[in-house]
Scaffold this motif. Structure first.
Motif, PDB file in Angstrom:
ATOM      1  N   TRP A  89      17.953 -28.776  37.011  1.00  0.00           N
ATOM      2  CA  TRP A  89      17.695 -28.654  38.442  1.00  0.00           C
ATOM      3  C   TRP A  89      19.023 -28.837  39.155  1.00  0.00           C
ATOM      4  O   TRP A  89      19.542 -29.938  39.248  1.00  0.00           O
ATOM      5  N   SER A 135      15.308 -23.364  44.332  1.00  0.00           N
ATOM      6  CA  SER A 135      14.481 -24.509  44.701  1.00  0.00           C
ATOM      7  C   SER A 135      14.815 -25.051  46.080  1.00  0.00           C
ATOM      8  O   SER A 135      14.046 -25.833  46.644  1.00  0.00           O
ATOM      9  N   GLN A 136      15.960 -24.681  46.640  1.00  0.00           N
ATOM     10  CA  GLN A 136      16.338 -25.102  47.986  1.00  0.00           C
ATOM     11  C   GLN A 136      17.429 -24.177  48.496  1.00  0.00           C
ATOM     12  O   GLN A 136      18.111 -23.513  47.714  1.00  0.00           O
ATOM     13  N   TYR A 261      19.020 -24.056  42.188  1.00  0.00           N
ATOM     14  CA  TYR A 261      18.054 -23.420  41.290  1.00  0.00           C
ATOM     15  C   TYR A 261      17.483 -24.429  40.290  1.00  0.00           C
ATOM     16  O   TYR A 261      18.071 -25.486  40.031  1.00  0.00           O
ATOM     17  N   ILE A 262      16.322 -24.056  39.746  1.00  0.00           N
ATOM     18  CA  ILE A 262      15.670 -24.858  38.720  1.00  0.00           C
ATOM     19  C   ILE A 262      15.238 -23.937  37.587  1.00  0.00           C
ATOM     20  O   ILE A 262      14.868 -22.777  37.812  1.00  0.00           O
ATOM     21  N   ALA A 278       8.895 -28.339  37.186  1.00  0.00           N
ATOM     22  CA  ALA A 278       9.342 -27.193  37.974  1.00  0.00           C
ATOM     23  C   ALA A 278       8.262 -26.747  38.950  1.00  0.00           C
ATOM     24  O   ALA A 278       8.547 -26.393  40.101  1.00  0.00           O
ATOM     25  N   VAL A 281       8.312 -29.159  41.916  1.00  0.00           N
ATOM     26  CA  VAL A 281       9.464 -28.934  42.800  1.00  0.00           C
ATOM     27  C   VAL A 281       9.229 -27.718  43.684  1.00  0.00           C
ATOM     28  O   VAL A 281       9.571 -27.720  44.875  1.00  0.00           O
ATOM     29  N   LEU A 282       8.625 -26.666  43.139  1.00  0.00           N
ATOM     30  CA  LEU A 282       8.409 -25.429  43.873  1.00  0.00           C
ATOM     31  C   LEU A 282       7.088 -25.400  44.642  1.00  0.00           C
ATOM     32  O   LEU A 282       6.819 -24.443  45.367  1.00  0.00           O
ATOM     33  N   GLN A 287       8.249 -28.979  48.089  1.00  0.00           N
ATOM     34  CA  GLN A 287       9.177 -28.366  49.031  1.00  0.00           C
ATOM     35  C   GLN A 287       9.218 -29.109  50.361  1.00  0.00           C
ATOM     36  O   GLN A 287      10.256 -29.174  51.010  1.00  0.00           O
TER      37      GLN A 287
END
Length: 470
Positions: A89, A135-136, A261-262, A278, A281-282, A287
């Motif tokens: 991550w 991821s962000q 990214y993840i 994962a 996180v998504l 988020q």
């Protein structure tokens, strides 16, 4: 949250990771929950929030952190004798996951993409082959001390042109692209948003107003010495949370500049747990945590912004409204060096540039000088190369990174790195600076030619102002 290797940046710098990395997934736990080993360079506050939320949503797992910066992470993954983390991550701007995916180190995420767009503008959010996902997001903005703005009776910095005006002389902090990698991206934001010539004209005027610094933008703004800094939004967002009246302003001509990214490692010991992490996180829940961390970042799910409130900037809405003209593209590390070289030529005599702009602004305000002053302004705004300069193969080849030969091998056969090994080259930067890379010899005469052109432009502006008695 169990920390394998390091528990903080300070711990890492003290060398705590060396022995622990050899036992990544094998650490013992007091309970029977399966560990999910997450390799990351996110800060502690972000990791703590996500660890708490994930373990509540998936009580059968326990998060185990390996804190490594991307170059060290890549060396670790290439070590065939080292045990692999489950998840990578990444918070860094360059997509190192894509680099490693090409060499076979990642496996498909296998998650539902409902609510997750494949791109924002030209920036892909979904990796080819489902091997990673953004991821962000990080956006360009202005870091603003609103108390200092008010105290100094300055116009609100709603867009670039405001910072180019005479009121902001000596009141803008700006990173030198020679030493700060994202500095070149900011130059590209201006030239794409306004067009090549007008973009460089604004860059020249802002550079004339600015105090250039290799680091310390945050301190300059917090102190009020420079009420505004050109910055990516993570630091301004953090200060806005904890230090009012610090604010971040997304200008009318803004940009998403990069993403984190993840992804799942091919040699993950706990694939199910990795996929669950994962997915969290998504997810909308995960988020929504991003703007609440000590280093707030922008979510990649458009559907979470409504619940975050009207004050939360929405990059997807801004993109749809045409605010983000800038489109990040993969032009190679060499072009970013060329942009930094152009800027360096512009500011090679920073005191002269600032003085010339002060004279132009004063003459224009007083209505003196007429055509001579107008021509002097044009000389200061002039850029010695055309917008399509990168299509010149001679220039592109001269700046192209000279990469060391590396064997792109499967993870099972990757050689163990030597203790003195250096990270692979990712982009060209200036020798002796933190990024540690060099300018190719063929680029040096081109750079000097550009520098000479800027010197001539500024000498011409000076002559014209003298003739106008401005």
């Amino acid at each position: 949250m169990s920390r394998i290797g390091v528990s903080s940046r300070r711990g890492f710098l003290q060398g705590c990771a060396a022995g622990a990395l050899s036992t990544l997934p094998g650490a013992a736990f007091a309970d029977e929950r399966r560990p999910v080993v997450v390799m990351t360079n996110h800060n502690d506050d972000t990791l703590s929030l996500f660890e708490k939320g994930f373990e509540k949503a998936y009580p059968q797992y326990r998060v185990q952190i390996v804190w490594l910066m991307p170059p060290d992470a890549m060396r670790h993954l290439r070590d065939a004798s080292a045990q692999s983390p489950d998840v990578w991550w990444q918070a860094a701007p360059h997509n190192h996951l894509a680099d490693m995916a090409k060499d076979g180190f990642m496996q498909p995420l296998g998650l539902s993409k409902e609510g997750l767009p494949a791109a924002i503008g030209a920036l892909p959010l979904e990796g080819e082959g489902d091997l990673f996902h953004a991821s962000q997001l990080t956006a360009f903005g202005f870091f603003v001390n609103s108390k200092a703005i008010k105290a100094q009776n300055l116009p609100w910095p709603e867009d670039w042109a405001v910072l180019a005006g005479p009121a902001y002389a000596g009141k803008v902090a700006m990173s030198d692209p020679w030493t700060v990698r994202f500095g070149s991206q900011l130059l590209s934001v201006a030239t794409q948003s306004f067009g090549w010539e007008k973009g460089w004209a604004l860059i020249s005027a802002i550079a004339g107003n600015a105090v250039l610094t290799p680091k310390g933008l945050r301190d300059e703004v917090i102190s009020g010495r420079q009420p505004v800094a050109l910055h990516i939004d993570t630091v301004p967002n953090a200060e806005q949370r904890f230090r009012q009246p610090m604010e971040r302003v997304y200008p009318k001509h803004g940009a998403i500049v990069n993403a984190g990214y993840i992804g799942l490692l091919k040699k993950a010991a706990n694939v199910e747990g990795a996929r669950a992490f994962a997915a969290y996180v998504l997810s909308a829940e995960g988020q929504a945590l991003l703007p609440r961390t000590d280093l707030p970042r922008l979510p990649v799910r458009p559907d979470v912004y409504a619940a975050l409130g009207k004050e939360q900037f929405d990059p997807f809405a801004a993109q749809a409204a045409g605010q983000f003209v800038y489109q990040p593209t993969d032009e190679g590390g060499g072009r970013s060096t060329a942009m930094a070289a152009l800027f360096n030529g512009l500011v090679q005599d920073k005191e002269l540039l600032s003085g010339l702009w002060r004279r132009v602004h004063a003459a224009e305000a007083a209505g003196r000088g007429g055509s001579h002053v107008a021509e002097a302004r044009r000389a200061l705004e002039e850029i010695p190369v055309a917008a399509d300069f990168w299509k010149d193969e001679t220039i592109a080849a001269a700046f192209r990174p000279r990469r060391r030969q590396e064997n792109a091998v499967a993870p099972e056969a990757s050689p163990a790195p030597q203790a003195s090994a250096s990270p692979p080259e990712q982009a060209q930067v200036i020798p002796g600076q933190p990024n540690g890379l060099t300018i190719p010899e063929p680029a040096k005469p081109i750079i000097e030619k550009w520098r000479a052109a800027f010197r001539e432009n500024q000498a011409r502006a000076s002559r014209l102002l003298d003739e106008a008695k401005a």
